[in-house]
Design a protein around this motif. Sequence first.
Motif, PDB file in Angstrom:
ATOM      1  N   ILE A 106       0.626  -1.472   0.054  1.00 20.36           N
ATOM      2  CA  ILE A 106       0.173  -0.307  -0.086  1.00 20.36           C
ATOM      3  C   ILE A 106       0.688   1.017   0.299  1.00 20.36           C
ATOM      4  O   ILE A 106       1.788   1.243   1.061  1.00 20.36           O
ATOM      5  CB  ILE A 106      -1.025   0.149   1.305  1.00 20.36           C
ATOM      6  CG1 ILE A 106      -1.867  -0.907   1.710  1.00 20.36           C
ATOM      7  CG2 ILE A 106      -1.812   1.060   1.495  1.00 20.36           C
ATOM      8  CD1 ILE A 106      -2.929  -1.774  -0.071  1.00 20.36           C
ATOM      9  N   TYR A 143       0.611   5.529   0.237  1.00 15.44           N
ATOM     10  CA  TYR A 143      -0.150   5.776   0.394  1.00 15.44           C
ATOM     11  C   TYR A 143      -0.169   7.971   0.338  1.00 15.44           C
ATOM     12  O   TYR A 143       1.082   7.784   0.677  1.00 15.44           O
ATOM     13  CB  TYR A 143      -0.893   6.835   2.667  1.00 15.44           C
ATOM     14  CG  TYR A 143      -0.857   4.846   3.094  1.00 15.44           C
ATOM     15  CD1 TYR A 143      -2.579   4.131   2.996  1.00 15.44           C
ATOM     16  CD2 TYR A 143       0.200   4.050   3.358  1.00 15.44           C
ATOM     17  CE1 TYR A 143      -2.625   3.577   3.301  1.00 15.44           C
ATOM     18  CE2 TYR A 143      -0.554   3.302   4.132  1.00 15.44           C
ATOM     19  CZ  TYR A 143      -1.965   2.422   3.546  1.00 15.44           C
ATOM     20  OH  TYR A 143      -2.273   1.444   3.993  1.00 15.44           O
ATOM     21  N   GLY A 151      -7.127   4.852   2.566  1.00 13.25           N
ATOM     22  CA  GLY A 151      -7.253   3.635   2.653  1.00 13.25           C
ATOM     23  C   GLY A 151      -7.358   2.721   3.171  1.00 13.25           C
ATOM     24  O   GLY A 151      -7.122   1.615   2.976  1.00 13.25           O
ATOM     25  N   GLN A 209      -8.911  -0.125   1.210  1.00  8.97           N
ATOM     26  CA  GLN A 209      -8.055  -0.950   0.420  1.00  8.97           C
ATOM     27  C   GLN A 209      -6.803  -1.691   1.387  1.00  8.97           C
ATOM     28  O   GLN A 209      -6.977  -2.992   0.718  1.00  8.97           O
ATOM     29  CB  GLN A 209      -7.249   0.466  -0.271  1.00  8.97           C
ATOM     30  CG  GLN A 209      -6.653   0.401  -1.179  1.00  8.97           C
ATOM     31  CD  GLN A 209      -5.733   1.349  -1.973  1.00  8.97           C
ATOM     32  OE1 GLN A 209      -5.438   2.582  -1.412  1.00  8.97           O
ATOM     33  NE2 GLN A 209      -4.707   0.804  -3.229  1.00  8.97           N
ATOM     34  N   GLN A 224      -8.602  -4.775   1.138  1.00 10.19           N
ATOM     35  CA  GLN A 224      -8.728  -5.826   0.209  1.00 10.19           C
ATOM     36  C   GLN A 224      -7.724  -6.135  -0.382  1.00 10.19           C
ATOM     37  O   GLN A 224      -8.230  -7.270  -0.855  1.00 10.19           O
ATOM     38  CB  GLN A 224      -9.413  -4.357  -0.596  1.00 10.19           C
ATOM     39  CG  GLN A 224     -10.159  -5.357  -2.244  1.00 10.19           C
ATOM     40  CD  GLN A 224     -10.879  -6.362  -1.896  1.00 10.19           C
ATOM     41  OE1 GLN A 224     -12.355  -5.916  -1.425  1.00 10.19           O
ATOM     42  NE2 GLN A 224     -10.977  -8.090  -2.451  1.00 10.19           N
ATOM     43  N   VAL A 225      -6.530  -5.575  -0.292  1.00  6.76           N
ATOM     44  CA  VAL A 225      -5.440  -5.814  -0.919  1.00  6.76           C
ATOM     45  C   VAL A 225      -4.980  -7.727  -0.031  1.00  6.76           C
ATOM     46  O   VAL A 225      -4.394  -8.674  -0.574  1.00  6.76           O
ATOM     47  CB  VAL A 225      -3.608  -5.313  -0.741  1.00  6.76           C
ATOM     48  CG1 VAL A 225      -2.581  -6.189  -0.647  1.00  6.76           C
ATOM     49  CG2 VAL A 225      -3.875  -4.007  -1.609  1.00  6.76           C
ATOM     50  N   ASP A 276     -15.513  11.007   1.851  1.00  6.02           N
ATOM     51  CA  ASP A 276     -14.388   9.061   0.878  1.00  6.02           C
ATOM     52  C   ASP A 276     -13.822   8.826   2.238  1.00  6.02           C
ATOM     53  O   ASP A 276     -12.687   8.119   2.363  1.00  6.02           O
ATOM     54  CB  ASP A 276     -12.873  10.514   0.208  1.00  6.02           C
ATOM     55  CG  ASP A 276     -13.540  11.107  -0.302  1.00  6.02           C
ATOM     56  OD1 ASP A 276     -14.126  10.380  -1.755  1.00  6.02           O
ATOM     57  OD2 ASP A 276     -12.941  11.755  -1.210  1.00  6.02           O
ATOM     58  N   ASP A 327     -14.220   5.539   5.010  1.00  5.85           N
ATOM     59  CA  ASP A 327     -14.972   3.866   4.408  1.00  5.85           C
ATOM     60  C   ASP A 327     -15.639   3.988   6.009  1.00  5.85           C
ATOM     61  O   ASP A 327     -14.949   4.764   6.635  1.00  5.85           O
ATOM     62  CB  ASP A 327     -13.784   3.055   4.584  1.00  5.85           C
ATOM     63  CG  ASP A 327     -12.864   3.307   3.969  1.00  5.85           C
ATOM     64  OD1 ASP A 327     -13.745   2.555   2.778  1.00  5.85           O
ATOM     65  OD2 ASP A 327     -11.317   2.473   3.622  1.00  5.85           O
TER      66      ASP A 327
END
Length: 305
Positions: A10, A12, A81, A84, A87-88, A205, A207
């Motif tokens: 990731i 950022y 994220g 995100q 999700q990875v 934006d 989550d």
Amino acid sequence: MTLMHSRNAIHYAPDGLENFPDPSVPETMTSPLENPEAEDRKDVLKRICARTRVDVEQRSQIMSLKEITARAAEVETPTRGFGQALQVLTADRQVGLIAEIKKASPSAGVLRPDYNPVEIAQSYEAAGATCLSILTEGSCFHGSTDDIRAVREACRLPILRKDFILDPWQVHESRLIGADCILLIMAALDETQAADLISIARGLDMDVLVEVHNEEELNKALALDTSLIGINNRNLSTLKTDIQTTIDLAPLVPPDKLVVSESGIKTQDDMLKVGAVGASAVLVGESLLREEDPGLAARKLLGFV
């Protein structure tokens, strides 16, 4: 699922505004309970929510909903994220660690009298945590929104604001103090309230992790516009934990959602058990914070020691 760490996958975006997190948002006015574990466990959620509503009402007199909404809309610094990052992990069939930072809880009392959220966050990041969870509720958890502000400046991991979010004012506040994700507890909200708060968060934006405790709450959560489902293994009546809750409920979650198993995770074997039924991550606080070195405890939980 395996227990591996994918933090390096990731990247950022850098923070961009000098006044972000916003220092002008009024701090909580809720006084911490000296012995939060001594509070009557019956309806503890209802009492915390009642105190939260009073606190929000008081602070919104200082900064109105109109003003805090306008301030949040002006934030240009990107979120980090949270979803995100999870999700990875899911794509790589890994179980991640959302490491929690809190001083106290109604089930355990004061966990760390020498509480230093920045030092704890840095130790978690070095240990290989995927994300952070920071308690900001004042009465039972002795939390503060300043904890998120300070940790964001010192640590690069995505941050979940773990609190009792009941009002749109709190969602805008969460963005201003630097949260990347907020928690919504289905036991404290109806479907319409949850949907409205999710809509505001997504517009900023952020989550949203929707927390459930049973199949009825899960069915309501699955109809909402969020991909993050938290299964809390703690019984709200007794405050006891049992990871069987995740084992029972996680298979009912469709594959387009990500499952986070919360509470009661103490060992690497516990992580493997919930990972085997579909959990993408575990949220762990108490078992780490009871140790002298929370970062070392996190490394042990992840199998790095």
